[in-house]
Structure formats: structure tokens, C-alpha cells
Design a protein around this motif. Structure first.
Motif, PDB file in Angstrom:
ATOM      1  N   GLN A 409       0.857  -1.182   0.000  1.00 45.21           N
ATOM      2  CA  GLN A 409       0.000   0.000   0.000  1.00 45.21           C
ATOM      3  C   GLN A 409       0.892   1.229   0.000  1.00 45.21           C
ATOM      4  OE1 GLN A 409      -3.258  -0.204   2.642  1.00 45.21           O
ATOM      5  NE2 GLN A 409      -3.864   1.933   2.426  1.00 45.21           N
ATOM      6  N   THR A 410       0.866   1.953  -1.095  1.00 49.29           N
ATOM      7  CA  THR A 410       1.732   3.113  -1.263  1.00 49.29           C
ATOM      8  C   THR A 410       1.028   4.138  -2.137  1.00 49.29           C
ATOM      9  OG1 THR A 410       3.916   3.845  -2.021  1.00 49.29           O
ATOM     10  CG2 THR A 410       2.857   2.121  -3.301  1.00 49.29           C
ATOM     11  N   GLU A 411       1.371   5.366  -1.953  1.00 49.98           N
ATOM     12  CA  GLU A 411       0.739   6.436  -2.718  1.00 49.98           C
ATOM     13  C   GLU A 411       1.201   6.402  -4.167  1.00 49.98           C
ATOM     14  OE1 GLU A 411       0.215  11.325  -2.621  1.00 49.98           O
ATOM     15  OE2 GLU A 411       1.305  10.266  -1.028  1.00 49.98           O
ATOM     16  N   THR A 412       0.259   6.551  -5.085  1.00 50.89           N
ATOM     17  CA  THR A 412       0.561   6.601  -6.513  1.00 50.89           C
ATOM     18  C   THR A 412       0.072   7.924  -7.095  1.00 50.89           C
ATOM     19  OG1 THR A 412      -1.529   5.512  -7.098  1.00 50.89           O
ATOM     20  CG2 THR A 412       0.385   4.093  -6.714  1.00 50.89           C
ATOM     21  N   VAL A 413       0.590   8.269  -8.261  1.00 53.66           N
ATOM     22  CA  VAL A 413       0.223   9.540  -8.879  1.00 53.66           C
ATOM     23  C   VAL A 413      -1.233   9.550  -9.307  1.00 53.66           C
ATOM     24  CG1 VAL A 413       0.696  11.087 -10.810  1.00 53.66           C
ATOM     25  CG2 VAL A 413       2.577   9.964  -9.635  1.00 53.66           C
ATOM     26  N   ASP A 414      -1.699   8.442  -9.890  1.00 49.24           N
ATOM     27  CA  ASP A 414      -3.051   8.393 -10.445  1.00 49.24           C
ATOM     28  C   ASP A 414      -4.086   7.811  -9.497  1.00 49.24           C
ATOM     29  OD1 ASP A 414      -2.285   5.731 -10.487  1.00 49.24           O
ATOM     30  OD2 ASP A 414      -1.936   5.707 -12.645  1.00 49.24           O
ATOM     31  N   GLY A 415      -3.664   7.198  -8.397  1.00 51.99           N
ATOM     32  CA  GLY A 415      -4.614   6.629  -7.454  1.00 51.99           C
ATOM     33  C   GLY A 415      -5.166   5.273  -7.839  1.00 51.99           C
ATOM     34  N   PHE A 416      -4.681   4.688  -8.933  1.00 50.71           N
ATOM     35  CA  PHE A 416      -5.187   3.387  -9.359  1.00 50.71           C
ATOM     36  C   PHE A 416      -4.550   2.260  -8.548  1.00 50.71           C
ATOM     37  CE2 PHE A 416      -5.634   5.641 -13.613  1.00 50.71           C
ATOM     38  CZ  PHE A 416      -6.984   5.877 -13.425  1.00 50.71           C
ATOM     39  N   THR A 417      -5.287   1.166  -8.458  1.00 51.29           N
ATOM     40  CA  THR A 417      -4.765  -0.052  -7.846  1.00 51.29           C
ATOM     41  C   THR A 417      -4.315  -0.990  -8.953  1.00 51.29           C
ATOM     42  OG1 THR A 417      -6.220   0.137  -5.926  1.00 51.29           O
ATOM     43  CG2 THR A 417      -5.304  -2.036  -6.396  1.00 51.29           C
ATOM     44  N   ARG A 418      -3.095  -1.489  -8.850  1.00 49.41           N
ATOM     45  CA  ARG A 418      -2.525  -2.377  -9.861  1.00 49.41           C
ATOM     46  C   ARG A 418      -2.456  -3.793  -9.316  1.00 49.41           C
ATOM     47  NH1 ARG A 418      -0.933   2.673 -10.435  1.00 49.41           N
ATOM     48  NH2 ARG A 418      -0.452   3.489 -12.515  1.00 49.41           N
ATOM     49  N   VAL A 419      -2.908  -4.741 -10.130  1.00 48.39           N
ATOM     50  CA  VAL A 419      -2.959  -6.146  -9.738  1.00 48.39           C
ATOM     51  C   VAL A 419      -2.288  -6.968 -10.824  1.00 48.39           C
ATOM     52  CG1 VAL A 419      -4.447  -8.090  -9.131  1.00 48.39           C
ATOM     53  CG2 VAL A 419      -5.135  -5.772  -8.518  1.00 48.39           C
ATOM     54  N   ALA A 420      -1.490  -7.956 -10.428  1.00 48.66           N
ATOM     55  CA  ALA A 420      -0.845  -8.866 -11.379  1.00 48.66           C
ATOM     56  C   ALA A 420      -1.034 -10.290 -10.889  1.00 48.66           C
ATOM     57  CB  ALA A 420       0.631  -8.549 -11.542  1.00 48.66           C
ATOM     58  N   LEU A 421      -1.456 -11.156 -11.793  1.00 43.90           N
ATOM     59  CA  LEU A 421      -1.654 -12.574 -11.496  1.00 43.90           C
ATOM     60  C   LEU A 421      -0.755 -13.376 -12.429  1.00 43.90           C
ATOM     61  CD1 LEU A 421      -3.289 -14.810 -10.002  1.00 43.90           C
ATOM     62  CD2 LEU A 421      -4.942 -14.683 -11.882  1.00 43.90           C
ATOM     63  N   ALA A 422       0.080 -14.244 -11.873  1.00 48.58           N
ATOM     64  CA  ALA A 422       1.058 -14.975 -12.675  1.00 48.58           C
ATOM     65  C   ALA A 422       1.139 -16.427 -12.223  1.00 48.58           C
ATOM     66  CB  ALA A 422       2.434 -14.318 -12.579  1.00 48.58           C
ATOM     67  N   PHE A 423       1.623 -17.283 -13.156  1.00 44.46           N
ATOM     68  CA  PHE A 423       1.837 -18.700 -12.898  1.00 44.46           C
ATOM     69  C   PHE A 423       3.200 -19.089 -13.473  1.00 44.46           C
ATOM     70  CE2 PHE A 423      -2.714 -18.091 -12.977  1.00 44.46           C
ATOM     71  CZ  PHE A 423      -3.172 -18.852 -11.925  1.00 44.46           C
ATOM     72  N   GLU A 424       3.686 -20.243 -13.047  1.00 40.96           N
ATOM     73  CA  GLU A 424       5.000 -20.687 -13.508  1.00 40.96           C
ATOM     74  C   GLU A 424       4.916 -21.308 -14.901  1.00 40.96           C
ATOM     75  OE1 GLU A 424       8.844 -23.343 -12.056  1.00 40.96           O
ATOM     76  OE2 GLU A 424       6.818 -24.000 -11.532  1.00 40.96           O
ATOM     77  N   VAL A 425       5.912 -20.995 -15.719  1.00 45.94           N
ATOM     78  CA  VAL A 425       6.120 -21.636 -17.019  1.00 45.94           C
ATOM     79  C   VAL A 425       7.602 -22.012 -17.107  1.00 45.94           C
ATOM     80  CG1 VAL A 425       4.224 -20.480 -18.214  1.00 45.94           C
ATOM     81  CG2 VAL A 425       6.470 -19.374 -18.105  1.00 45.94           C
ATOM     82  N   PRO A 497      -9.696   1.778  -7.131  1.00 48.11           N
ATOM     83  CA  PRO A 497      -9.697   0.784  -6.055  1.00 48.11           C
ATOM     84  C   PRO A 497     -11.004   0.019  -5.905  1.00 48.11           C
ATOM     85  CG  PRO A 497      -8.626   2.786  -5.315  1.00 48.11           C
ATOM     86  CD  PRO A 497      -9.183   3.093  -6.672  1.00 48.11           C
ATOM     87  N   LEU A 498     -12.153   0.672  -6.121  1.00 53.17           N
ATOM     88  CA  LEU A 498     -13.437  -0.007  -5.947  1.00 53.17           C
ATOM     89  C   LEU A 498     -13.643  -1.130  -6.946  1.00 53.17           C
ATOM     90  CD1 LEU A 498     -15.828   2.995  -5.188  1.00 53.17           C
ATOM     91  CD2 LEU A 498     -14.969   1.267  -3.603  1.00 53.17           C
ATOM     92  N   LYS A 499     -12.891  -1.114  -8.043  1.00 51.12           N
ATOM     93  CA  LYS A 499     -13.034  -2.136  -9.075  1.00 51.12           C
ATOM     94  C   LYS A 499     -11.878  -3.130  -9.073  1.00 51.12           C
ATOM     95  CE  LYS A 499     -16.862  -1.254 -11.291  1.00 51.12           C
ATOM     96  NZ  LYS A 499     -17.923  -2.278 -11.446  1.00 51.12           N
ATOM     97  N   SER A 500     -11.000  -3.065  -8.087  1.00 50.31           N
ATOM     98  CA  SER A 500      -9.828  -3.949  -8.094  1.00 50.31           C
ATOM     99  C   SER A 500     -10.207  -5.417  -7.922  1.00 50.31           C
ATOM    100  CB  SER A 500      -8.842  -3.516  -7.008  1.00 50.31           C
ATOM    101  OG  SER A 500      -9.478  -3.472  -5.740  1.00 50.31           O
ATOM    102  N   ALA A 501     -11.286  -5.717  -7.209  1.00 53.75           N
ATOM    103  CA  ALA A 501     -11.738  -7.104  -7.107  1.00 53.75           C
ATOM    104  C   ALA A 501     -12.211  -7.613  -8.462  1.00 53.75           C
ATOM    105  CB  ALA A 501     -12.854  -7.220  -6.071  1.00 53.75           C
TER     106      ALA A 501
END
Length: 613
Positions: A409-425, A497-501
């Protein structure tokens, strides 16, 4: 596989995705609860975050006041231009009379400011004779001709190849020579007037320890600074004189030094590069100065960079309490700065950077024989074996993928929440490398402000099924991260943030869809063509060609030509894509989140539970 292919590297029906989303959300009670409040949409976020005016937040996303719109008539603009050139236009000079023969008079020329000499004859007071006399006097003491070394002559300089028909030229190939001390020299001619040369070494942040954490980051900053023979300022001035530019880049597994320079000046550039690699002047004063640079870099670090760091740290987490090599931070942590000094850097260079059997000198746009001679002259004195250096087999310890979660949780310029989902290859040596690159290209993506057409990914799956479908999706993009023994394939997205889920749900749906539904023939063919186009186009760049040569020789011991690479891309089938997706989702997911408000993002355990069902 070419690193350029990774650099270069989108469709389930709407009904399937829609049903998949509701089914996915219903599989975990805690996960579904996180999605419920997201339907309040982005408008509330915009209202409370920044945009409180009546103008559109889509048109002016970073403004907090309405724009001022002005309109100017063409006649007013013309008058303004005349006023700038000749002084203000007065009523007497700009008005016209009723007589058809009377034309408006041009305003008088504006002279210099009061008490200033008229050096440029702004008032037009000099006659042609006086002008000629002044110009001739100026020529006597102002040098206007180039010196002999830079003067253009009728004789072609010896370093410029003769013009010959293309039919007499052979197709450039990559040539490799091994020096007596084990350094490999690889090059490919481009028949141009600019050359790119450099050194790559199997030395990266994965080779750091808790005592030397961050030293690889410092090594990158120390590149082309002061040496035993030149100061940093002298190196910079010399490169300007040579018509060259220097680059240095460190990764988790490799370090690269590079010089791009005019062909006649290659030898001097090689001398400078050898100085910065073999004889850097590393003292505590310079190290302390670069520590401050790292502190400033942390202040300006982009959220996407922090997201990538989190993915790597959580994806290759500790096993039995012991940190893994691929799970170490790549960028120097602020808490590690006090441990770094000149001695630590010198020891790391000796143990990991200056190992001739782990080094490649590469070149693009230079004759192979010339590069070999320069390499022997400036790098042959590196000893073949040093008893104080650990054997290369013991430096790199394989890391095992664990999966995991990372939240920052850190302040960002645009206020967006960034999410990344990854798996092993698979990693660089896996048979799945090329199909994984095709899959990444097929997914594609970008952000909501991207511009382009079919050749820029607008028909990729993530563009069609995410960015063009959900107005709240600010970005959605597939990514890969390859290493020697393992790799990551993932999708990152961002929203309010309200749409991050919802973002997390959509990312997971796409992985599930890939595992159960074959991709369409059309999008697979498009992805293969786009990947080949991107790779071949990028390899036209001399800098990319140099890097590709060096990294392939360092990784595989040989370089695969473009024909073989394109053949592998064309051989990828929809069954290969589905098999990769199924193997990927069978591994624990890695979920990373960065943003001002990350409370709506589900926990990694909830996402993992859905994929286990």
C-alpha cells in the motif's frame, strides 16, 4: 529462443466469459464478498479522489480546474505576427480608406532597445557597400571553415566501405570465436557506418547475498564513471567527441555494458569500455554519492516496477526459511544501503563479474576479425582461473517456484490499484519458451489510452475482451519473465480501487478460459504473425541485434538464426497453447498488488482455492 522474441511478445466468446465470471465469483464466499461493493463503479472514486469539476475526467484526467478556451480570428493572428516583426500596428497603418488605389502601409521596422547598438541593422540604415565592408571584416577574425580532419573532400575516407552491388555481398551471419582465456567473441556485420560493441557477463542480482544485497544495482550506476585513467567527465566528453553513447543494464542473471559509436572510433570506444569494466576507480566517496542516487530512484520508482519486484519476491519465496536466488530484490533495498561500500563492490566484481568463461564480447556492425583483435588487445589479460573465485557451477543455485502473495500500500500519482496474477512456465531452456511467447502475444493488451491499429495489438484478446468491454479497466497486459530454470507468465491490470476485485476476477477468468477452451485459428495465426513481425522488425535495430547476439551466446552457447526461429513460431498449435495454460494453472498462483487502497483485492489464498476446484 531469442531474447528479442520475449521483447516482442488476444478470444473467448462473451457468453462464456460472462458465465465464467459469475461462476468464479461464486466459488469462494470471501472472494465474492470482495466483488459486491465494486459495482459502485469508478465515478465515486473519481469524485472523491481528484476530479470535482464539471468537465470530463476522461478529457482532462489530471486537471483540477476547467480549461480556458480562447478563439482568435485569422485577421487578428496576422496582425499579431506583424506586430511581432515590425512593432505594434497602429490605427493609422492598419486602417484602409475608401479609395481603391490606397493600400495599407507596412509599419516601420522596429529597432534595437534604447541605448543599445544596432548590431544586426534592424532599422535597415546601412547601404549595400557598408554591409559588404562589415561582412568582410567579420570573415577576417571569425572562422567559418572546417579544419582538414573534418572537411568534406572528393576522396572517400578509407574507413568507409566501397559501394558495391548487393548481389556481391554475402548474407551476414553471426560468427563466434573463443579467446585463449575463455572469453567468447561474437559479431555480425551490418555494413553500416555505426557499430555497437559491448560485454555481457553471467552476473546478476541473483548472485548477491544478504551482505551484498544491492551491489548489482550499484554496479550498473558505476558503469562508465571514473576509472584509473579517466574521470567520469573526461569519459563523457570523449564519447561526445567520438560520436558515441554508452549504456549499462543489469538484470537478475546478466550484466551488460555497451557502446554505440561511429565505426572509425571503435578502437577508442573499446579502450574506454575495457577501462570501465577492468579498471574502475571505486572509492567510498563515489559509492556514497551513488547511494544518494538510489535513494532518489526509490522516490521516483513507478508502481509497475514495484509490482514486478513483488511478483518475483513472492513467486520464488523462501523455502524452509532460506531465501532463494530468484526471490531476492533486484533493486537495492534502502535498508541494504549501509552495508555497501567499495570493498563489497570489488569483491562482488572479482567473484562474479570478471569470470572469462562467463563473459561474451559482442558486436553488431563490425568485422569479426577486427572485433577479435580488439578483444585480445584489451581483455586477454583477464586470468583464466582465480583460486579465490567460486566455480561458476556453485554460483548459480536453482530456485523453485512457490507462488504467493504480495501487497504494497503506497501512494501513486493516479490513485489506481494495480494487480498482477502470474503462474509458472518453463525458463530459457524449456521447450515451452516459444509457445509461451506466442501466448503472450495472443493475449497482448495495453492501457486505455493506447493508440494504434491491428499491428499494435488492438485485436489482441485483452484489448477486445477487457479494455473494450469494461469501462473501468485502465490497463490489462500480458507479460513474461524468463530465467534459466523457470519463468513466469502473467496478466497485469489496473483500475480504481473499488473495481480492483473485478480486475482480479477478469484476470483469473482469462487463465481459466485458456485452460479449457482452445484458441481460435484466426487469433492464433494473428499472434504468430505479429510475433514474427515484431521480432524481425526489432532485429533491424543495431542495438537489439547486438543484445540478441550477446545474450544468446551467453545463454545457449550459440545463436539461432531468424529462419529457425520463425519456423518454431509457425509450428505452435492451439494444443500447445492449451497445454501451457493447463500446466500453468496447476501451479500455485502468484498475486501481487500495489496501490493507494488495496483493501478490495482478494487474498492470494482465495484465488488459489478457486483454481484448485
Amino acid at each position: 529462443m531469442l531474447p528479442a522474441a520475449r521483447r516482442a511478445a488476444a478470444a473467448a466468446p462473451a457468453a462464456v466469459l460472462a458465465s465464467g465470471r459469475s461462476a468464479f465469483a461464486g466459488r469462494s464466499a470471501s472472494y465474492a464478498a470482495a466483488v459486491v461493493t465494486a459495482d459502485q463503479s469508478t465515478s465515486a472514486f473519481y469524485a472523491q479522489k481528484r476530479w470535482k469539476t464539471s468537465h470530463s475526467s476522461y478529457e482532462f484526467p489530471l486537471r483540477d480546474e476547467a480549461p480556458i478556451v480562447t478563439r482568435t480570428l485569422a485577421s487578428d493572428a496576422a496582425a499579431s505576427i506583424e506586430a511581432d516583426d515590425f512593432g505594434p500596428v497602429t490605427a493609422a497603418t492598419s486602417s484602409t480608406t475608401d479609395s481603391a488605389d490606397t493600400k495599407p502601409q507596412k509599419p516601420p521596422r522596429r529597432g534595437p532597445p534604447p541605448n543599445e547598438p544596432d548590431r544586426f541593422d534592424d532599422t535597415g540604415s546601412l547601404d549595400p557597400t557598408e554591409r559588404s565592408r562589415i561582412l568582410e571584416a567579420q570573415r577576417q577574425h571569425i572562422k567559418t571553415e572546417l579544419d582538414a580532419s573534418h572537411r568534406i573532400t572528393e576522396q572517400v575516407p578509407s574507413f568507409i566501405p566501397s559501394n558495391v552491388p548487393s548481389s556481391s555481398l554475402s548474407v551476414p551471419t553471426t560468427q563466434v570465436t573463443t579467446l585463449p582465456n575463455g572469453i567468447r567473441v561474437a559479431s555480425q556485420e551490418t555494413f553500416g557506418q555505426v557499430s555497437t560493441i559491448g560485454v555481457l557477463s553471467n552476473c546478476g542480482s541473483r548472485h548477491e547475498t544478504s551482505e551484498s544485497a544491492g551491489v548489482n544495482h550499484l554496479l550498473e550506476l558505476l558503469a562508465f564513471q571514473s576509472t584509473d585513467n579517466r574521470t567520469a567527465g573526461e569519459i563523457s566528453a570523449l564519447m561526445d567527441e567520438l560520436g558515441g553513447a554508452t549504456f549499462a543494464s543489469g538484470s537478475r542473471e546478466q550484466m551488460m555494458y555497451c557502446v554505440d559509436v561511429l565505426r572509425p572510433n571503435v578502437e577508442t570506444a573499446m579502450e574506454v569500455m575495457a577501462d570501465t569494466i577492468l579498471r574502475p576507480k571505486i572509492d567510498d566517496a563515489e559509492v556514497d554519492e551513488l547511494k544518494r542516487v538510489i535513494e532518489f530512484q526509490h522516490l521516483d520508482m513507478l508502481p509497475e516496477v514495484k509490482l514486478g519486484e513483488g511478483l518475483q519476491i513472492s513467486g520464488y519465496g523462501p523455502i524452509d526459511g532460506k531465501e532463494q536466488q530468484l526471490g531476492r530484490p533486484h533493486f537495492c533495498p534502502l535498508e541494504a544501503l549501509p552495508n555497501l561500500n567499495a570493498e563489497v563492490i570489488q569483491n562482488f566484481r572479482r567473484d562474479h563479474l570478471l569470470l572469462p568463461q562467463e563473459m561474451v564480447i559482442a558486436g553488431a556492425g563490425i568485422g569479426h576479425d577486427e572485433l577479435v583483435q580488439l578483444a585480445e588487445r584489451y581483455f586477454s589479460d583477464i586470468p583464466v582461473e582465480n583460486p579465490n573465485q567460486p566455480h561458476s557451477d556453485h554460483r548459480t543455485i536453482d530456485s523453485k517456484y512457490t507462488g504467493g502473495g504480495y501487497q504494497l500500500q503506497t501512494e501513486t500519482v493516479d490513485g489506481f490499484t494495480r494487480v498482477a496474477l502470474a503462474f509458472e512456465v518453463g525458463g530459457w531452456h524449456s521447450d515451452d519458451l516459444v509457445p509461451t511467447c506466442v501466448l503472450q502475444t495472443l493475449l497482448g493488451g495495453g492501457n486505455s489510452f493506447s493508440a494504434g491499429g491491428p499491428g499494435k495489438g488492438m485485436y489482441s484478446r485483452l484489448y477486445r475482451e477487457v479494455l473494450n468491454r469494461y469501462h473501468w479497466a485502465e490497463s490489462a497486459e500480458a507479460f513474461t519473465s524468463f530465467h534459466a530454470e523457470s519463468g513466469l507468465l502473467g496478466i497485469s491490470g489496473s483500475s480504481a480501487p473499488l473495481k480492483s476485485a473485478e480486475v482480479t476476477t477478469v484476470l483469473a477468468e482469462h487463465f481459466m478460459t485458456l485452460a479449457v477452451q482452445p484458441v481460435a485459428d484466426e487469433e492464433l495465426e494473428r499472434a504468430r504473425n505479429m510475433l514474427k513481425c515484431n521480432v524481425l522488425t526489432q532485429l533491424e535495430s543495431r542495438l537489439v541485434l547486438f543484445e540478441d547476439i550477446g545474450r544468446q551466446i551467453l545463454t545457449y552457447g550459440k545463436r539461432e538464426d531468424t529462419d529457425a526461429m520463425c519456423h518454431k513460431i509457425d509450428a505452435v498449435s492451439k494444443e500447445d497453447i492449451m497445454a501451457i495454460a493447463r500446466r500453468a494453472v496447476s501451479t500455485p498462483p502468484t498475486l501481487a498488488t500495489v496501490g493507494d487502497d488495496i483493501s478490495k483485492v482478494p487474498a492470494q489464498q482465495d484465488v488459489a482455492a478457486v483454481f484448485r476446484r
